[in-house]
Motif scaffolding. Structure first.
Motif, PDB file in Angstrom:
ATOM      1  N   ASN A  91     -21.578 -16.157  28.729  1.00  0.00           N
ATOM      2  CA  ASN A  91     -22.313 -14.892  28.979  1.00  0.00           C
ATOM      3  C   ASN A  91     -23.686 -14.963  29.626  1.00  0.00           C
ATOM      4  O   ASN A  91     -24.340 -15.511  28.818  1.00  0.00           O
ATOM      5  CB  ASN A  91     -22.027 -13.913  27.702  1.00  0.00           C
ATOM      6  CG  ASN A  91     -22.511 -12.522  28.232  1.00  0.00           C
ATOM      7  OD1 ASN A  91     -23.197 -12.219  29.159  1.00  0.00           O
ATOM      8  ND2 ASN A  91     -21.733 -11.634  27.437  1.00  0.00           N
ATOM      9  N   SER A  92     -23.927 -14.706  30.960  1.00  0.00           N
ATOM     10  CA  SER A  92     -25.166 -14.958  31.223  1.00  0.00           C
ATOM     11  C   SER A  92     -26.336 -13.963  30.595  1.00  0.00           C
ATOM     12  O   SER A  92     -27.577 -14.626  30.327  1.00  0.00           O
ATOM     13  CB  SER A  92     -25.277 -14.826  32.606  1.00  0.00           C
ATOM     14  OG  SER A  92     -24.888 -13.661  33.081  1.00  0.00           O
ATOM     15  N   SER A  93     -25.818 -12.868  30.368  1.00  0.00           N
ATOM     16  CA  SER A  93     -27.079 -11.998  29.744  1.00  0.00           C
ATOM     17  C   SER A  93     -27.345 -12.337  28.161  1.00  0.00           C
ATOM     18  O   SER A  93     -28.560 -12.047  28.127  1.00  0.00           O
ATOM     19  CB  SER A  93     -26.294 -10.487  29.824  1.00  0.00           C
ATOM     20  OG  SER A  93     -25.251 -10.254  29.007  1.00  0.00           O
ATOM     21  N   SER A  94     -26.238 -12.775  27.585  1.00  0.00           N
ATOM     22  CA  SER A  94     -26.681 -13.030  25.934  1.00  0.00           C
ATOM     23  C   SER A  94     -27.059 -14.270  26.024  1.00  0.00           C
ATOM     24  O   SER A  94     -27.573 -14.789  24.740  1.00  0.00           O
ATOM     25  CB  SER A  94     -25.440 -12.482  25.263  1.00  0.00           C
ATOM     26  OG  SER A  94     -24.344 -13.310  25.441  1.00  0.00           O
ATOM     27  N   GLY A  95     -26.686 -15.116  26.761  1.00  0.00           N
ATOM     28  CA  GLY A  95     -26.736 -16.630  26.693  1.00  0.00           C
ATOM     29  C   GLY A  95     -25.876 -17.422  25.864  1.00  0.00           C
ATOM     30  O   GLY A  95     -25.713 -18.584  25.344  1.00  0.00           O
ATOM     31  N   PHE A  96     -24.713 -16.585  25.500  1.00  0.00           N
ATOM     32  CA  PHE A  96     -23.736 -17.142  24.750  1.00  0.00           C
ATOM     33  C   PHE A  96     -22.795 -18.227  25.433  1.00  0.00           C
ATOM     34  O   PHE A  96     -22.366 -18.233  26.308  1.00  0.00           O
ATOM     35  CB  PHE A  96     -22.732 -16.031  24.368  1.00  0.00           C
ATOM     36  CG  PHE A  96     -21.165 -16.503  23.843  1.00  0.00           C
ATOM     37  CD1 PHE A  96     -21.168 -16.599  22.313  1.00  0.00           C
ATOM     38  CD2 PHE A  96     -20.229 -16.615  24.669  1.00  0.00           C
ATOM     39  CE1 PHE A  96     -19.965 -17.285  22.022  1.00  0.00           C
ATOM     40  CE2 PHE A  96     -18.959 -16.791  23.973  1.00  0.00           C
ATOM     41  CZ  PHE A  96     -18.822 -17.097  22.487  1.00  0.00           C
ATOM     42  N   ILE A  97     -22.578 -19.089  24.685  1.00  0.00           N
ATOM     43  CA  ILE A  97     -21.732 -20.415  24.876  1.00  0.00           C
ATOM     44  C   ILE A  97     -20.803 -20.954  23.813  1.00  0.00           C
ATOM     45  O   ILE A  97     -21.198 -20.841  22.578  1.00  0.00           O
ATOM     46  CB  ILE A  97     -22.863 -21.599  25.312  1.00  0.00           C
ATOM     47  CG1 ILE A  97     -23.872 -21.456  26.307  1.00  0.00           C
ATOM     48  CG2 ILE A  97     -21.932 -22.875  25.578  1.00  0.00           C
ATOM     49  CD1 ILE A  97     -24.583 -22.617  26.651  1.00  0.00           C
ATOM     50  N   HIS A  98     -19.438 -20.947  24.215  1.00  0.00           N
ATOM     51  CA  HIS A  98     -18.432 -21.270  23.143  1.00  0.00           C
ATOM     52  C   HIS A  98     -18.745 -22.492  22.664  1.00  0.00           C
ATOM     53  O   HIS A  98     -19.510 -23.378  23.028  1.00  0.00           O
ATOM     54  CB  HIS A  98     -17.156 -21.352  24.139  1.00  0.00           C
ATOM     55  CG  HIS A  98     -16.045 -21.581  23.035  1.00  0.00           C
ATOM     56  ND1 HIS A  98     -15.508 -22.502  22.496  1.00  0.00           N
ATOM     57  CD2 HIS A  98     -15.013 -20.429  22.958  1.00  0.00           C
ATOM     58  CE1 HIS A  98     -14.408 -22.247  21.794  1.00  0.00           C
ATOM     59  NE2 HIS A  98     -14.245 -21.199  22.006  1.00  0.00           N
ATOM     60  N   GLU A  99     -18.506 -22.519  21.297  1.00  0.00           N
ATOM     61  CA  GLU A  99     -18.675 -23.745  20.515  1.00  0.00           C
ATOM     62  C   GLU A  99     -18.321 -24.962  21.150  1.00  0.00           C
ATOM     63  O   GLU A  99     -19.016 -26.094  20.996  1.00  0.00           O
ATOM     64  CB  GLU A  99     -18.229 -23.552  19.027  1.00  0.00           C
ATOM     65  CG  GLU A  99     -18.578 -24.718  17.973  1.00  0.00           C
ATOM     66  CD  GLU A  99     -19.828 -24.780  17.793  1.00  0.00           C
ATOM     67  OE1 GLU A  99     -20.339 -26.079  17.266  1.00  0.00           O
ATOM     68  OE2 GLU A  99     -20.790 -23.671  17.835  1.00  0.00           O
ATOM     69  N   HIS A 100     -16.952 -25.010  21.852  1.00  0.00           N
ATOM     70  CA  HIS A 100     -16.683 -26.334  22.249  1.00  0.00           C
ATOM     71  C   HIS A 100     -17.426 -26.773  23.344  1.00  0.00           C
ATOM     72  O   HIS A 100     -17.567 -27.881  23.795  1.00  0.00           O
ATOM     73  CB  HIS A 100     -15.082 -25.954  22.767  1.00  0.00           C
ATOM     74  CG  HIS A 100     -14.739 -27.010  23.519  1.00  0.00           C
ATOM     75  ND1 HIS A 100     -14.064 -28.048  22.862  1.00  0.00           N
ATOM     76  CD2 HIS A 100     -14.355 -27.299  25.018  1.00  0.00           C
ATOM     77  CE1 HIS A 100     -13.617 -29.007  23.919  1.00  0.00           C
ATOM     78  NE2 HIS A 100     -13.732 -28.516  25.173  1.00  0.00           N
ATOM     79  N   PHE A 101     -18.277 -25.767  23.968  1.00  0.00           N
ATOM     80  CA  PHE A 101     -19.111 -26.260  25.184  1.00  0.00           C
ATOM     81  C   PHE A 101     -20.510 -26.301  24.786  1.00  0.00           C
ATOM     82  O   PHE A 101     -21.477 -26.432  25.999  1.00  0.00           O
ATOM     83  CB  PHE A 101     -18.975 -25.275  26.558  1.00  0.00           C
ATOM     84  CG  PHE A 101     -17.380 -25.482  26.945  1.00  0.00           C
ATOM     85  CD1 PHE A 101     -17.071 -26.319  27.931  1.00  0.00           C
ATOM     86  CD2 PHE A 101     -16.580 -24.480  26.619  1.00  0.00           C
ATOM     87  CE1 PHE A 101     -15.674 -26.277  28.456  1.00  0.00           C
ATOM     88  CE2 PHE A 101     -15.139 -24.416  26.899  1.00  0.00           C
ATOM     89  CZ  PHE A 101     -14.903 -25.216  27.967  1.00  0.00           C
ATOM     90  N   LYS A 102     -20.821 -26.294  23.515  1.00  0.00           N
ATOM     91  CA  LYS A 102     -22.299 -26.495  23.132  1.00  0.00           C
ATOM     92  C   LYS A 102     -23.025 -27.366  23.954  1.00  0.00           C
ATOM     93  O   LYS A 102     -22.648 -28.459  23.816  1.00  0.00           O
ATOM     94  CB  LYS A 102     -22.154 -26.479  21.627  1.00  0.00           C
ATOM     95  CG  LYS A 102     -23.835 -26.311  21.110  1.00  0.00           C
ATOM     96  CD  LYS A 102     -23.714 -26.470  19.418  1.00  0.00           C
ATOM     97  CE  LYS A 102     -25.052 -26.083  19.139  1.00  0.00           C
ATOM     98  NZ  LYS A 102     -25.161 -26.393  17.464  1.00  0.00           N
ATOM     99  N   ASP A 103     -23.954 -26.800  24.633  1.00  0.00           N
ATOM    100  CA  ASP A 103     -25.359 -27.908  25.189  1.00  0.00           C
ATOM    101  C   ASP A 103     -24.385 -28.443  26.314  1.00  0.00           C
ATOM    102  O   ASP A 103     -24.808 -29.475  27.056  1.00  0.00           O
ATOM    103  CB  ASP A 103     -25.744 -29.076  24.333  1.00  0.00           C
ATOM    104  CG  ASP A 103     -26.405 -28.506  23.222  1.00  0.00           C
ATOM    105  OD1 ASP A 103     -27.067 -27.354  23.393  1.00  0.00           O
ATOM    106  OD2 ASP A 103     -26.574 -29.003  21.986  1.00  0.00           O
ATOM    107  N   ARG A 104     -23.421 -27.841  26.972  1.00  0.00           N
ATOM    108  CA  ARG A 104     -22.646 -28.555  28.187  1.00  0.00           C
ATOM    109  C   ARG A 104     -22.372 -27.688  29.156  1.00  0.00           C
ATOM    110  O   ARG A 104     -21.815 -28.037  30.178  1.00  0.00           O
ATOM    111  CB  ARG A 104     -21.037 -29.314  27.563  1.00  0.00           C
ATOM    112  CG  ARG A 104     -21.141 -30.210  26.775  1.00  0.00           C
ATOM    113  CD  ARG A 104     -19.988 -31.126  26.322  1.00  0.00           C
ATOM    114  NE  ARG A 104     -18.804 -30.312  26.098  1.00  0.00           N
ATOM    115  CZ  ARG A 104     -17.671 -30.136  26.669  1.00  0.00           C
ATOM    116  NH1 ARG A 104     -17.792 -30.668  27.922  1.00  0.00           N
ATOM    117  NH2 ARG A 104     -16.814 -29.468  26.242  1.00  0.00           N
ATOM    118  N   LEU A 105     -22.726 -26.134  29.298  1.00  0.00           N
ATOM    119  CA  LEU A 105     -22.751 -25.448  30.218  1.00  0.00           C
ATOM    120  C   LEU A 105     -24.005 -25.010  30.697  1.00  0.00           C
ATOM    121  O   LEU A 105     -24.914 -24.787  30.308  1.00  0.00           O
ATOM    122  CB  LEU A 105     -21.956 -24.024  29.917  1.00  0.00           C
ATOM    123  CG  LEU A 105     -20.570 -24.633  29.347  1.00  0.00           C
ATOM    124  CD1 LEU A 105     -19.797 -23.149  28.911  1.00  0.00           C
ATOM    125  CD2 LEU A 105     -19.522 -25.096  30.377  1.00  0.00           C
TER     126      LEU A 105
END
Length: 226
Positions: A91-105
């Motif tokens: 989510n670009s507005s909140s900066g949310f990144i799924h745990e599976h993709f942490k530091d990879r998106l």
């Protein structure tokens, strides 16, 4: 005109009604088609992409719409995976990144651009699935419009081709070992030649030395006495 006279009264009336309504129906149909063309919106993504495990991959996207944006359009880019209503991974507005993709998106996009790229780093085998881009934006109608790619992008992850190469130390060791094994099994021709040469020189020296000694002795014996 003869055709109208030959038709029964009810059929004549129906014909005249359809005849008079035909221009109106055609005009409405034309307006409807133009309206659909003017109100098209959607999200474009490549249908299929392929990446190598351990490397990165980029999913380009673009979107289009007919509406006039609000002064603050509040654009947001979201990404889902696996299926159309799948789990949210970004989510670009909140900066949310799924745990599976942490530091990879990484999302390469800035409002109000209508195109961008989602980059997935360090691809894993589990990343092989379908990804859907979803766009939220606010228009002057004060509505928050939402649109999403229907088919998404199907990502295939392939294994890296391993290029096995021996290090120089291993190769040198192998060559040295092979040389030692060779000398154990049979004599090295160069070493044999050197040995034969040295042996010949030594033998010649042994044979010649007594002769020279004898000649020196006879010369000394025959020299005139002082």
């Amino acid at each position: 005109m003869a055709l109208l006279v030959s038709l029964p009264g009810e059929n004549q009336a129906m014909f005249w009604i359809l005849f008079l309504l035909l221009p109106t129906l055609c005009l409405q149909a034309g307006n409807s088609a133009g309206s659909n063309r003017g109100n098209t919106f959607g999200v474009n993504q490549p249908a299929r992409l392929s990446g190598v495990q351990g490397e990165s991959i980029e999913i380009p996207f673009s979107f289009y719409f007919p509406w006039e944006l609000a002064k603050d359009p509040q654009m947001r880019i979201l990404w889902r995976w696996k299926h159309f209503h799948g789990e949210l991974i970004y989510n670009s507005s909140s900066g949310f990144i799924h745990e599976h993709f942490k530091d990879r998106l990484i999302l390469n996009w800035t409002q109000p651009q209508t195109s961008g790229v989602l980059r997935i780093l360090d691809l894993k085998e589990q990343d092989q699935t379908v990804y859907f881009c979803r766009v939220h934006l606010k228009t002057k109608r004060k509505f928050m419009e939402i649109m999403q790619s229907i088919h998404g992008s199907n990502i295939t992850v392939t294994h890296a081709v391993s290029t096995t190469m021996q290090s120089p130390s291993i190769i040198t060791s192998a060559v040295t070992t092979a040389g030692l094994e060779d000398t154990e099994g049979q004599r090295n021709p160069s070493l044999v030649n050197i040995g034969a040469t040295v042996g010949g020189v030594v033998a010649t020296a042994v044979l010649i030395t007594p002769v020279y000694v004898m000649l020196i002795f006879l010369w000394w014996k025959k020299r005139p006495a002082d």
